[in-house]
Motif scaffolding. Structure first.
Motif, PDB file in Angstrom:
ATOM      1  N   PRO A  67      -4.822 -23.948   4.495  1.00  0.00           N
ATOM      2  CA  PRO A  67      -4.785 -22.831   5.442  1.00  0.00           C
ATOM      3  C   PRO A  67      -5.320 -23.253   6.808  1.00  0.00           C
ATOM      4  CG  PRO A  67      -5.791 -22.178   3.353  1.00  0.00           C
ATOM      5  CD  PRO A  67      -5.681 -23.672   3.333  1.00  0.00           C
ATOM      6  N   ASP A  68      -4.691 -22.717   7.848  1.00  0.00           N
ATOM      7  CA  ASP A  68      -5.112 -22.995   9.222  1.00  0.00           C
ATOM      8  C   ASP A  68      -4.900 -21.716  10.030  1.00  0.00           C
ATOM      9  OD1 ASP A  68      -5.937 -24.636  11.484  1.00  0.00           O
ATOM     10  OD2 ASP A  68      -3.830 -24.540  12.109  1.00  0.00           O
ATOM     11  N   GLY A  69      -5.943 -20.889  10.094  1.00  0.00           N
ATOM     12  CA  GLY A  69      -5.773 -19.593  10.723  1.00  0.00           C
ATOM     13  C   GLY A  69      -4.835 -18.745   9.870  1.00  0.00           C
ATOM     14  N   GLU A  70      -3.775 -18.242  10.486  1.00  0.00           N
ATOM     15  CA  GLU A  70      -2.781 -17.463   9.746  1.00  0.00           C
ATOM     16  C   GLU A  70      -1.704 -18.360   9.143  1.00  0.00           C
ATOM     17  OE1 GLU A  70      -1.166 -14.495  12.251  1.00  0.00           O
ATOM     18  OE2 GLU A  70      -2.985 -13.259  12.277  1.00  0.00           O
ATOM     19  N   GLY A  71      -1.651 -19.621   9.574  1.00  0.00           N
ATOM     20  CA  GLY A  71      -0.617 -20.537   9.116  1.00  0.00           C
ATOM     21  C   GLY A  71      -1.129 -21.584   8.149  1.00  0.00           C
ATOM     22  N   TRP A  72      -0.378 -22.680   8.059  1.00  0.00           N
ATOM     23  CA  TRP A  72      -0.689 -23.757   7.124  1.00  0.00           C
ATOM     24  C   TRP A  72      -0.447 -25.100   7.796  1.00  0.00           C
ATOM     25  CZ3 TRP A  72      -2.170 -22.370   2.079  1.00  0.00           C
ATOM     26  CH2 TRP A  72      -1.971 -21.026   1.752  1.00  0.00           C
ATOM     27  N   VAL A  73      -1.144 -26.129   7.286  1.00  0.00           N
ATOM     28  CA  VAL A  73      -0.946 -27.506   7.745  1.00  0.00           C
ATOM     29  C   VAL A  73      -0.552 -28.343   6.535  1.00  0.00           C
ATOM     30  CG1 VAL A  73      -2.000 -29.540   8.782  1.00  0.00           C
ATOM     31  CG2 VAL A  73      -2.592 -27.265   9.634  1.00  0.00           C
ATOM     32  N   LEU A  74       0.573 -29.038   6.634  1.00  0.00           N
ATOM     33  CA  LEU A  74       1.129 -29.807   5.519  1.00  0.00           C
ATOM     34  C   LEU A  74       0.946 -31.301   5.744  1.00  0.00           C
ATOM     35  CD1 LEU A  74       2.528 -26.985   5.266  1.00  0.00           C
ATOM     36  CD2 LEU A  74       4.543 -28.173   4.389  1.00  0.00           C
ATOM     37  N   ASP A  75       0.533 -32.002   4.676  1.00  0.00           N
ATOM     38  CA  ASP A  75       0.394 -33.452   4.703  1.00  0.00           C
ATOM     39  C   ASP A  75       0.901 -34.023   3.384  1.00  0.00           C
ATOM     40  OD1 ASP A  75      -1.319 -34.313   7.220  1.00  0.00           O
ATOM     41  OD2 ASP A  75      -2.265 -32.493   6.421  1.00  0.00           O
ATOM     42  N   GLY A  76       1.675 -35.111   3.465  1.00  0.00           N
ATOM     43  CA  GLY A  76       2.133 -35.755   2.245  1.00  0.00           C
ATOM     44  C   GLY A  76       3.437 -36.506   2.447  1.00  0.00           C
ATOM     45  N   GLN A  77       3.952 -37.038   1.346  1.00  0.00           N
ATOM     46  CA  GLN A  77       5.188 -37.813   1.380  1.00  0.00           C
ATOM     47  C   GLN A  77       6.134 -37.334   0.284  1.00  0.00           C
ATOM     48  OE1 GLN A  77       3.753 -41.880   1.012  1.00  0.00           O
ATOM     49  NE2 GLN A  77       3.899 -42.175   3.229  1.00  0.00           N
ATOM     50  N   LYS A  78       7.413 -37.245   0.631  1.00  0.00           N
ATOM     51  CA  LYS A  78       8.454 -36.854  -0.312  1.00  0.00           C
ATOM     52  C   LYS A  78       9.524 -37.943  -0.355  1.00  0.00           C
ATOM     53  CE  LYS A  78       6.760 -32.721  -1.184  1.00  0.00           C
ATOM     54  NZ  LYS A  78       6.325 -32.288  -2.526  1.00  0.00           N
ATOM     55  N   GLY A  79      10.024 -38.198  -1.560  1.00  0.00           N
ATOM     56  CA  GLY A  79      11.025 -39.249  -1.719  1.00  0.00           C
ATOM     57  C   GLY A  79      12.339 -38.716  -2.243  1.00  0.00           C
ATOM     58  N   LEU A  80      13.397 -39.453  -1.985  1.00  0.00           N
ATOM     59  CA  LEU A  80      14.744 -39.127  -2.444  1.00  0.00           C
ATOM     60  C   LEU A  80      15.088 -37.664  -2.161  1.00  0.00           C
ATOM     61  CD1 LEU A  80      17.082 -40.682  -3.809  1.00  0.00           C
ATOM     62  CD2 LEU A  80      16.415 -39.619  -5.948  1.00  0.00           C
ATOM     63  N   VAL A  81      14.891 -37.262  -0.914  1.00  0.00           N
ATOM     64  CA  VAL A  81      15.263 -35.913  -0.498  1.00  0.00           C
ATOM     65  C   VAL A  81      16.765 -35.916  -0.241  1.00  0.00           C
ATOM     66  CG1 VAL A  81      14.894 -34.082   1.187  1.00  0.00           C
ATOM     67  CG2 VAL A  81      12.999 -35.581   0.524  1.00  0.00           C
ATOM     68  N   LEU A  82      17.524 -35.285  -1.125  1.00  0.00           N
ATOM     69  CA  LEU A  82      18.985 -35.337  -1.038  1.00  0.00           C
ATOM     70  C   LEU A  82      19.461 -34.783   0.300  1.00  0.00           C
ATOM     71  CD1 LEU A  82      19.932 -34.134  -4.642  1.00  0.00           C
ATOM     72  CD2 LEU A  82      19.721 -36.487  -3.789  1.00  0.00           C
ATOM     73  N   HIS A  83      20.185 -35.608   1.063  1.00  0.00           N
ATOM     74  CA  HIS A  83      20.720 -35.252   2.375  1.00  0.00           C
ATOM     75  C   HIS A  83      19.625 -34.755   3.314  1.00  0.00           C
ATOM     76  CE1 HIS A  83      25.001 -35.843   1.507  1.00  0.00           C
ATOM     77  NE2 HIS A  83      24.698 -35.436   0.288  1.00  0.00           N
ATOM     78  N   GLY A  84      18.427 -35.279   3.110  1.00  0.00           N
ATOM     79  CA  GLY A  84      17.312 -34.865   3.954  1.00  0.00           C
ATOM     80  C   GLY A  84      17.422 -35.339   5.387  1.00  0.00           C
ATOM     81  N   ASP A  85      18.180 -36.418   5.628  1.00  0.00           N
ATOM     82  CA  ASP A  85      18.290 -36.933   6.995  1.00  0.00           C
ATOM     83  C   ASP A  85      19.219 -36.091   7.859  1.00  0.00           C
ATOM     84  OD1 ASP A  85      20.419 -37.718   5.413  1.00  0.00           O
ATOM     85  OD2 ASP A  85      20.734 -39.617   6.461  1.00  0.00           O
TER      86      ASP A  85
END
Length: 382
Positions: free
Chosen positions: A143-161
């Motif tokens: 949580p960051d105030g009313e929003g969120w902060v995301l950290d991490g890595q994802k692999g093999l995201v189909l058609h992610g590019d």
């Protein structure tokens, strides 16, 4: 049980088959795969015009209210034509998550644009340590105030590019392998902190490695319960597996047809090799494997929307196990019966085998799903 198609379903099947026959020959597909981005905007626009991109969505969401049978018909046709456009990533996975987990406002903002071909989605979920476990997520959302902060890595995201919006799973509470504490977040693919490395996969599709570094999203980016997203993820993945089963049936059917035609025309010792009894027996075994896979794909389509999660998972996993085994057998036999030409890039049969192999590994291979079927108590609830 009536397995006959309705008049509307027959019209849908004929329309998709005609479109792909006119616009998606093997040579055209090779040009699309070799192009920048690996997809065809013109073909995507044709899919939208025909209504395929809004097929599973309700009329209020800009779609046509189609069900799993309609999706099965489309995916079978895509399998026969080896379509590489991001239908699974955008419509089935991304669109499914919006349908099942999104608010009315999120659905109204996103799904009509997807149906019109103006917005592409990608589900950024898989991580290196997770293998096939959907609940294993190390990416965090704090949580960051009313929003969120995301950290991490994802692999093999189909058609992610090539996606405009990423739907990212992240842990808001608990340990990496806890069943609770998972959330889903809408992330602009061009947002600060988002890094994507796209690449072609072995079957001509596209995927990406996605890194999230301090990515900030607002409260309106959360899909559903920020600590209870796993049931929605499991449901959408089951629907995606059912769609993949149908695609595999289409690819296996085309592989078998191509192999039989080759056996009729390839000559050895002055006679077509299809006249040899041992090869006829091999072809008959391929037909049996195809029909087993087709029956299980139908079961998966019928059970993909079942409200009972245990029954749905047992049926879908049972289908995925059979699809994987049939696909391996038919793919290997097709290549072998074609001889040396079967492993060349210029010939279509090897590309079918590659796609079938990738389908087997997506969301769990045959052995993995056989175990899930056993854990669920089998296909028949005693």
């Amino acid at each position: 049980m009536d397995f006959d198609l309705t008049e509307e379903q027959r019209l849908l099947k004929d329309s998709v088959d005609r479109l792909l026959a006119d616009a998606y020959g093997f040579d055209a597909r090779k040009r699309i795969v070799a192009s920048e981005g690996g997809v065809s905007p013109a073909v995507w626009a044709q899919f939208a015009e025909l209504g395929l991109l809004g097929l599973p969505f309700s009329e209020e969401q800009g779609g046509f209210g189609g069900g799993p049978v309609e999706t099965m018909l489309v995916m079978e046709a895509f399998g026969r034509a080896l379509v590489v456009e991001p239908y699974l990533a955008t419509v089935i996975l991304g669109g499914g998550l919006i349908r099942h987990a999104g608010s009315a406002a999120q659905q109204a903002a996103i799904l009509p644009a997807v149906a019109a071909g103006e917005r592409r989605l990608a589900f950024a979920h898989a991580e290196r340590q997770a293998r096939y476990d959907l609940f294993d997520v190390a990416t965090t959302a704090r949580p960051d105030g009313e929003g969120w902060v995301l950290d991490g890595q994802k692999g093999l995201v189909l058609h992610g590019d090539g996606a405009d919006t990423l739907i990212v799973s992240a842990r808001t509470a608990g340990a990496t392998r806890d069943l609770t504490g998972l959330g889903l977040f809408l992330v602009d693919a061009s947002a600060p902190g988002v890094s994507r490395r796209g690449y072609p996969t072995q079957d001509g599709q596209r995927a990406a490695e996605v890194t999230l570094t301090g990515v900030r999203v607002g409260p309106d980016a959360v899909l559903g319960d920020p600590k209870g997203a796993l049931p929605a993820i499991e449901r959408v993945v089951d629907e995606a597996i059912a769609a993949l089963c149908a695609e595999a049936v289409g690819a296996m059917e085309a592989s078998l047809q191509s192999t039989v035609e080759y056996l009729k025309t390839r000559q050895q010792f002055g006679t077509p090799i299809g006249a040899f009894q041992v090869l006829q027996h091999r072809s008959a075994e391929m037909v049996v494997a195809l029909e087993q896979a087709r029956s299980m794909a139908m079961l998966a389509a019928m059970m993909a929307t079942a409200p009972d999660a245990r029954e749905r998972r047992a049926a879908v996993s049972g289908a995925k196990a059979q699809i994987g085994r049939s696909a391996r057998f038919i793919g290997q036999q097709s290549v072998q019966l074609h001889g040396g030409v079967g492993v060349t890039m210029e010939y279509q049969i090897g590309h079918y085998f590659k796609r079938l192999t990738m389908i087997d590994t997506l969301f769990g291979d045959a052995d993995h799903h056989l175990g899930l079927t056993a854990d669920a108590g089998g296909l028949i609830n005693s």
